[in-house]
Design a protein around this motif. Sequence first.
Motif, PDB file in Angstrom:
ATOM      1  N   GLN A 186       0.823  -1.218   0.000  1.00  0.00           N
ATOM      2  CA  GLN A 186       0.000   0.000   0.000  1.00  0.00           C
ATOM      3  C   GLN A 186       0.855   1.265   0.000  1.00  0.00           C
ATOM      4  OE1 GLN A 186      -2.882   0.065   3.117  1.00  0.00           O
ATOM      5  NE2 GLN A 186      -3.884  -1.829   2.492  1.00  0.00           N
ATOM      6  N   ARG A 187       2.014   1.215   0.682  1.00  0.00           N
ATOM      7  CA  ARG A 187       2.853   2.405   0.828  1.00  0.00           C
ATOM      8  C   ARG A 187       3.463   2.872  -0.490  1.00  0.00           C
ATOM      9  NH1 ARG A 187       7.922   0.042   0.621  1.00  0.00           N
ATOM     10  NH2 ARG A 187       7.921  -2.167   1.187  1.00  0.00           N
ATOM     11  N   ASP A 228       0.685   6.840  -4.402  1.00  0.00           N
ATOM     12  CA  ASP A 228       0.016   8.064  -4.000  1.00  0.00           C
ATOM     13  C   ASP A 228      -1.352   8.193  -4.670  1.00  0.00           C
ATOM     14  OD1 ASP A 228       3.177   8.803  -4.559  1.00  0.00           O
ATOM     15  OD2 ASP A 228       2.436   9.460  -2.605  1.00  0.00           O
ATOM     16  N   ARG A 229      -1.536   7.484  -5.769  1.00  0.00           N
ATOM     17  CA  ARG A 229      -2.799   7.508  -6.497  1.00  0.00           C
ATOM     18  C   ARG A 229      -2.967   6.161  -7.199  1.00  0.00           C
ATOM     19  NH1 ARG A 229      -5.404  10.756  -4.436  1.00  0.00           N
ATOM     20  NH2 ARG A 229      -6.167  12.621  -5.419  1.00  0.00           N
ATOM     21  N   VAL A 230      -4.201   5.634  -7.177  1.00  0.00           N
ATOM     22  CA  VAL A 230      -4.544   4.404  -7.891  1.00  0.00           C
ATOM     23  C   VAL A 230      -5.690   4.733  -8.844  1.00  0.00           C
ATOM     24  CG1 VAL A 230      -5.389   2.037  -7.703  1.00  0.00           C
ATOM     25  CG2 VAL A 230      -3.818   2.943  -5.969  1.00  0.00           C
ATOM     26  N   LEU A 246     -12.252  -2.563  -9.721  1.00  0.00           N
ATOM     27  CA  LEU A 246     -12.520  -1.347  -8.958  1.00  0.00           C
ATOM     28  C   LEU A 246     -12.739  -1.690  -7.482  1.00  0.00           C
ATOM     29  CD1 LEU A 246     -13.031   1.670  -8.785  1.00  0.00           C
ATOM     30  CD2 LEU A 246     -15.411   1.258  -9.458  1.00  0.00           C
ATOM     31  N   GLU A 247     -13.489  -2.755  -7.222  1.00  0.00           N
ATOM     32  CA  GLU A 247     -13.704  -3.171  -5.839  1.00  0.00           C
ATOM     33  C   GLU A 247     -12.399  -3.629  -5.200  1.00  0.00           C
ATOM     34  OE1 GLU A 247     -18.315  -4.775  -6.339  1.00  0.00           O
ATOM     35  OE2 GLU A 247     -16.740  -6.076  -5.544  1.00  0.00           O
ATOM     36  N   GLU A 248     -11.563  -4.314  -5.977  1.00  0.00           N
ATOM     37  CA  GLU A 248     -10.272  -4.761  -5.467  1.00  0.00           C
ATOM     38  C   GLU A 248      -9.404  -3.576  -5.063  1.00  0.00           C
ATOM     39  OE1 GLU A 248      -8.020  -8.011  -7.540  1.00  0.00           O
ATOM     40  OE2 GLU A 248      -6.574  -6.391  -7.879  1.00  0.00           O
ATOM     41  N   ALA A 249      -9.405  -2.539  -5.895  1.00  0.00           N
ATOM     42  CA  ALA A 249      -8.618  -1.339  -5.580  1.00  0.00           C
ATOM     43  C   ALA A 249      -9.134  -0.653  -4.331  1.00  0.00           C
ATOM     44  CB  ALA A 249      -8.634  -0.377  -6.765  1.00  0.00           C
ATOM     45  N   CYS A 250     -10.461  -0.541  -4.210  1.00  0.00           N
ATOM     46  CA  CYS A 250     -11.056   0.122  -3.039  1.00  0.00           C
ATOM     47  C   CYS A 250     -10.804  -0.674  -1.762  1.00  0.00           C
ATOM     48  CB  CYS A 250     -12.557   0.314  -3.244  1.00  0.00           C
ATOM     49  SG  CYS A 250     -12.976   1.514  -4.539  1.00  0.00           S
ATOM     50  N   ASP A 251     -10.747  -1.998  -1.869  1.00  0.00           N
ATOM     51  CA  ASP A 251     -10.475  -2.838  -0.707  1.00  0.00           C
ATOM     52  C   ASP A 251      -8.998  -2.804  -0.321  1.00  0.00           C
ATOM     53  OD1 ASP A 251     -12.829  -5.496  -1.633  1.00  0.00           O
ATOM     54  OD2 ASP A 251     -13.107  -3.596  -0.545  1.00  0.00           O
ATOM     55  N   SER A 252      -8.119  -2.540  -1.284  1.00  0.00           N
ATOM     56  CA  SER A 252      -6.673  -2.638  -1.046  1.00  0.00           C
ATOM     57  C   SER A 252      -6.032  -1.321  -0.663  1.00  0.00           C
ATOM     58  CB  SER A 252      -5.978  -3.185  -2.303  1.00  0.00           C
ATOM     59  OG  SER A 252      -6.497  -4.445  -2.670  1.00  0.00           O
ATOM     60  N   TYR A 253      -6.693  -0.190  -0.982  1.00  0.00           N
ATOM     61  CA  TYR A 253      -6.096   1.121  -0.744  1.00  0.00           C
ATOM     62  C   TYR A 253      -7.111   2.045  -0.078  1.00  0.00           C
ATOM     63  CZ  TYR A 253      -2.598  -0.675  -3.927  1.00  0.00           C
ATOM     64  OH  TYR A 253      -1.628  -1.459  -4.512  1.00  0.00           O
ATOM     65  N   GLU A 254      -6.604   3.102   0.531  1.00  0.00           N
ATOM     66  CA  GLU A 254      -7.491   4.081   1.131  1.00  0.00           C
ATOM     67  C   GLU A 254      -8.371   4.702   0.047  1.00  0.00           C
ATOM     68  OE1 GLU A 254      -4.375   5.325   4.703  1.00  0.00           O
ATOM     69  OE2 GLU A 254      -4.969   6.796   3.171  1.00  0.00           O
ATOM     70  N   THR A 283      -9.183   6.446  -7.876  1.00  0.00           N
ATOM     71  CA  THR A 283      -9.957   7.213  -8.851  1.00  0.00           C
ATOM     72  C   THR A 283     -10.375   6.288  -9.990  1.00  0.00           C
ATOM     73  OG1 THR A 283      -8.708   9.225  -8.370  1.00  0.00           O
ATOM     74  CG2 THR A 283      -9.943   9.182 -10.431  1.00  0.00           C
ATOM     75  N   ALA A 284     -11.641   6.327 -10.376  1.00  0.00           N
ATOM     76  CA  ALA A 284     -12.123   5.575 -11.532  1.00  0.00           C
ATOM     77  C   ALA A 284     -12.278   6.537 -12.704  1.00  0.00           C
ATOM     78  CB  ALA A 284     -13.453   4.904 -11.219  1.00  0.00           C
ATOM     79  N   LEU A 285     -11.708   6.183 -13.856  1.00  0.00           N
ATOM     80  CA  LEU A 285     -11.811   7.005 -15.055  1.00  0.00           C
ATOM     81  C   LEU A 285     -12.377   6.185 -16.206  1.00  0.00           C
ATOM     82  CD1 LEU A 285      -8.455   9.052 -15.082  1.00  0.00           C
ATOM     83  CD2 LEU A 285     -10.716   9.801 -14.331  1.00  0.00           C
ATOM     84  N   GLN A 286     -13.111   6.870 -17.080  1.00  0.00           N
ATOM     85  CA  GLN A 286     -13.720   6.225 -18.233  1.00  0.00           C
ATOM     86  C   GLN A 286     -12.750   6.216 -19.407  1.00  0.00           C
ATOM     87  OE1 GLN A 286     -16.652   4.992 -17.692  1.00  0.00           O
ATOM     88  NE2 GLN A 286     -17.432   4.363 -19.689  1.00  0.00           N
ATOM     89  N   SER A 287     -12.768   5.134 -20.185  1.00  0.00           N
ATOM     90  CA  SER A 287     -11.965   5.036 -21.399  1.00  0.00           C
ATOM     91  C   SER A 287     -12.853   5.152 -22.628  1.00  0.00           C
ATOM     92  CB  SER A 287     -11.209   3.707 -21.455  1.00  0.00           C
ATOM     93  OG  SER A 287     -10.166   3.681 -20.511  1.00  0.00           O
ATOM     94  N   VAL A 288     -12.280   5.731 -23.680  1.00  0.00           N
ATOM     95  CA  VAL A 288     -12.984   5.827 -24.958  1.00  0.00           C
ATOM     96  C   VAL A 288     -12.078   5.299 -26.058  1.00  0.00           C
ATOM     97  CG1 VAL A 288     -14.375   7.794 -24.273  1.00  0.00           C
ATOM     98  CG2 VAL A 288     -12.166   8.182 -25.339  1.00  0.00           C
ATOM     99  N   ARG A 289     -12.683   4.982 -27.188  1.00  0.00           N
ATOM    100  CA  ARG A 289     -11.937   4.486 -28.335  1.00  0.00           C
ATOM    101  C   ARG A 289     -11.357   5.670 -29.104  1.00  0.00           C
ATOM    102  NH1 ARG A 289     -10.064  -0.591 -30.042  1.00  0.00           N
ATOM    103  NH2 ARG A 289      -9.930  -0.647 -32.300  1.00  0.00           N
ATOM    104  N   GLN A 290     -10.011   5.711 -29.263  1.00  0.00           N
ATOM    105  CA  GLN A 290      -9.358   6.781 -30.005  1.00  0.00           C
ATOM    106  C   GLN A 290      -8.227   6.201 -30.845  1.00  0.00           C
ATOM    107  OE1 GLN A 290      -7.947   9.797 -27.335  1.00  0.00           O
ATOM    108  NE2 GLN A 290      -9.938  10.718 -27.064  1.00  0.00           N
TER     109      GLN A 290
END
Length: 349
Positions: free
Chosen positions: A95-96, A99-101, A147-155, A160-167
């Motif tokens: 976890q240490r 600074d951002r996931v 996303l649930e795994e990240a929320c369970d593993s980190y503060e 942050t959840a971000l959306q992806s688009v096709r480019q």
Amino acid sequence: MARGNNGTRRPKPNLLITGTPGTGKSTTASALAEATNLRYICVGDLVKEKNLHDGWDNQFECHIINEDLVCDELEDVMVEGGNIVDYHGCDFFPQRWFDRVVVLRTENSIFCFVTLAGSDCVLNQSRGYSGTKLSNNLECELYQILLEEACDSYEEEIVTALQSVRQNDSMRAIATEKSGGEAMLAKTVFPTGLLVLRSFSSVASKTLLKVGDVLRETRVFSSEDVKAYAEVSHDWNPLHFDPESARKAGYENRLVHGMLVSSMFPRIISAHFPGAVYVSQSLHFRSPVYVGDEILGLVQAIALRETKNKYIVKFSTKCFKNHNELVVIDGEATAILPNLEMLHNLKSF
């Protein structure tokens, strides 16, 4: 100074970009690394290059990652900071480290069938995925497993959840519907000031030392410093005073005594903890330091225990040059501290 999970501080922030395969992790991570001048680390490539696995899984068509080997391989660079790590899992990393996931998401209709130039194509199949692996990826995205795994593993505040688009035939994260590219994404991913480097000397409040905390100082070693050290140590090796002798020995210029450079470590510790008793120091001299080089010294607490109202602390010690890219000295130190309250009175020379 970036503050990571569990109070970790480091010179530059670390970012983890995760998500289901096919959501654009590699495209986004590499572009963001270029925009922020951070180091891009693709764990999948690292596993293959360094053989950090336990063989091949035919069912899921991938290597069986050895998580302990991966963490051992990455430990030093993560301590230094300044990394963007790309991997579809996140719960085995310390976890240490981060600074951002960032968890990349996409709509399942886009994830399964991407319309491009009027034709339907299956994104995961176009990547060579099929059978169990394709089904597993679709389920992961549908049920937001990563996303649930990240929320369970980190503060929660660093996830942050971000959306992806096709480019342009690839998936890429967008910060908002009116994203301004990687610069906007960087502002969204990193809170204001996270990319600004600061030493503890800029902090006015009292802080207690914790495992993972980093103390830092910069210094330029001058000819006067080298001469003063020689007068005390009686080390008048011509490599430190005669440019021609240094060049004949294969160096670019006059060398600064290695022990003089390493003196940054006890200075940093004693400046923050007056009355500290230096117990031991191991040193590895990796690269030469020349007169006039600017050196960054970093001291990180890696172990701490209390005994008889005093504290025995083990530190990782490193010196860098060339804008903090080249390690010139590393090792470990042990000191006995009278207390854990840090003073913030360090100044660069």
